[in-house]
Design a protein around this motif. Structure first.
Motif, short mmCIF file in Angstrom:
data_model
loop_
_atom_site.label_atom_id
_atom_site.label_comp_id
_atom_site.label_asym_id
_atom_site.label_seq_id
_atom_site.Cartn_x
_atom_site.Cartn_y
_atom_site.Cartn_z
N UNK A 51 -7.52 -7.43 7.25
CA UNK A 51 -6.65 -6.84 8.28
C UNK A 51 -5.94 -7.92 9.07
N UNK A 52 -6.62 -9.03 9.30
CA UNK A 52 -5.99 -10.14 10.03
C UNK A 52 -4.87 -10.76 9.21
N UNK A 53 -5.11 -10.86 7.91
CA UNK A 53 -4.09 -11.42 7.03
C UNK A 53 -2.83 -10.55 6.97
N UNK A 54 -3.02 -9.24 7.14
CA UNK A 54 -1.87 -8.33 7.09
C UNK A 54 -0.85 -8.60 8.18
N UNK A 55 -1.29 -9.18 9.29
CA UNK A 55 -0.37 -9.48 10.39
C UNK A 55 0.74 -10.43 9.98
N UNK A 56 0.52 -11.17 8.90
CA UNK A 56 1.51 -12.16 8.45
C UNK A 56 2.31 -11.68 7.24
N UNK B 275 -0.62 -3.03 15.00
CA UNK B 275 -1.57 -2.22 14.25
C UNK B 275 -2.88 -2.05 15.01
N UNK B 276 -3.64 -0.99 14.69
CA UNK B 276 -4.99 -0.87 15.22
C UNK B 276 -5.86 -1.99 14.68
N UNK C 136 1.74 0.51 8.28
CA UNK C 136 1.56 0.28 9.72
C UNK C 136 0.72 -0.97 10.00
N UNK C 137 0.46 -1.77 8.96
CA UNK C 137 -0.23 -3.04 9.14
C UNK C 137 -1.72 -2.97 9.28
#
Length: 416
Positions: free
Chosen positions: A14-19, A109-110, A134-135
């Motif tokens: 999920x943290x990687x999705x922020x990028x 994102x949540x 939605x990330x």
């Protein structure tokens, strides 16, 4: 793998999705849709294994069943989601403070969203598409009745994620056991939000046992009120569609509330419902009107349990009322706050109905079957929220975001 280890991997994903840029997300979703079509035979083969373990008379059977047409619809919905604008990074509010600070309220994102659901393998695709767009990473907890279908679908999704260089743990499917459910409901620090989809029993269990935030996607006990000013032709088609289009879904009609002055229309409504052999549980007055005009083996006298019941099948109840106020009172007593409708040509009556009826979707002169994220132009949905905090009605991309405050300074310190 232990559940905690699996959740740690999802959290990192999920943290990687922020990028990950939105264009990349779009490419992934379009490819997942393409692979759903390309693997239709495989998905149906696995789905048949699940179906073989369920009684076809079970109301959940239709929800469990996948077909070529349904997979095509799922793929189309994913493509629609792919083409929507990202809900992340939108500035909701912006201000310059007198001290020089620049403050913005921005959607984010949540993080990790957990979904607990029963015999609905389509949810696996829908949830992934909406969460990725939605990330959010997602943790899926399907029921044992759909285990083969869900495993097949997740394997297809994870293959696409790896193909595009994304972390395959962006989506995780937990085992179908009860202990895994309990761990998921207590997964502080790993899951930010739980959304249950299924029976009222499942929803109640999640709400009562979760120690992390829950958004309820409640049961759909849906009413249609045929008003004294209702158009009979419209009413006949609306009632028929709301009850029979897909009786196993949450937006299907459960109770027809009819004004006593329009009981003469009931046989015509019944003639239409008879096309699909709908079982009717009628109160005393409506029963007398239908007796002899509707097949005896499909017509029964209503009991108290006939109201406030989500039938999930070709069954419905009928309640006769003497006034508009009585109709609203009946709906208020038995509604699950999902979808309610009025059939009327009186604009004032419609306006009052909209104000008084407490539901996530309130209709006038239309079928409740439209309560659906795709039908509302949202691409797809993760569920229909029947609560009032944060999200209500079809939950799509916007409802899967939170926000953060971004504060830009130039050396300011707060005075003592």
């Amino acid at each position: 793998m232990k559940i905690e280890q699996q959740l740690k991997k999802v959290l990192e994903a999920s943290r990687q999705l922020n990028l990950v840029e939105n264009d990349r997300v779009k490419e992934v979703l379009l490819e997942v849709a393409a692979q759903a079509r390309a693997n239709t035979a495989y998905i149906l083969e696995e789905n048949q294994k699940d179906l073989s373990r369920m009684d076809p008379e079970d109301p959940k059977y239709d929800r469990l069943k996948l077909t070529k047409e349904r997979i095509e619809g799922i793929a189309s919905d994913m493509e629609n989601v792919a083409l929507l604008d990202s809900p992340v990074g939108i500035t909701l509010k912006e201000m310059d403070r007198p001290n020089g600070l620049k403050i913005k309220k921005v959607t984010v994102p949540f993080g990790v969203i957990g979904i607990i659901y029963e015999a609905r393998p389509n949810v696996t695709f829908d949830v992934f598409a909406l969460c990725l767009k939605s990330g959010n990473a997602c943790v899926l907890k399907g029921g044992s009745d759909a285990i083969d279908s869900n495993q097949a679908i997740v394997s297809i999704i994870q293959d696409v994620l790896k193909k595009f260089g994304l972390n395959e743990n962006t989506v995780a499917l937990l085992p179908a056991g009860r202990e895994e459910t309990n761990e998921m409901l207590r997964a502080h620090g790993y899951i930010d939000l739980i959304i249950p989809r299924g029976s009222q029993g499942l929803i109640n269990f999640v709400r009562e046992n979760a120690t992390i935030p829950v958004i309820e996607t409640g049961a759909g006990i849906c009413h249609t009120y045929f008003d004294e000013f209702g158009d009979a032709a419209k009413g006949r088609e609306i009632i028929f569609n709301a009850k029979t289009r897909r009786p196993s879904v949450c937006n299907a009609l459960d109770c027809l509330v009819i004004h006593e002055s329009r009981l003469n229309e009931l046989p015509a409504f019944g003639a239409k419902l008879l096309e699909e052999k709908v079982v009717i549980y009628a109160d005393e007055r409506s029963y007398e009107v239908l007796k002899g005009k509707y097949p005896q083996d499909l017509l029964f006298q209503a009991t108290p349990e006939s109201y406030g019941t989500e039938f999930l099948s070709l069954k419905m109840s009928v309640k006769t009322v003497d006034s508009f106020d009585e109709a609203v009172s009946h709906i208020s007593q038995y509604s699950s706050k999902h979808s309610e409708a009025i059939v009327s040509e009186n604009a004032e009556r419609i306006g009052t109905f909209r104000k008084l009826v407490d539901a996530s979707a309130v209709y006038s002169n239309a079928s409740t079957a439209y309560t659906d994220g795709a039908q509302f132009g949202l691409g797809a949905e993760i569920g229909i929220s029947t609560q009032k905090l944060h999200a209500r009605g079809p939950m799509a991309l916007e409802e899967l975001t939170s926000y953060k405050w971004i504060v830009e300074g130039s050396g300011q310190v707060r005075p003592t």
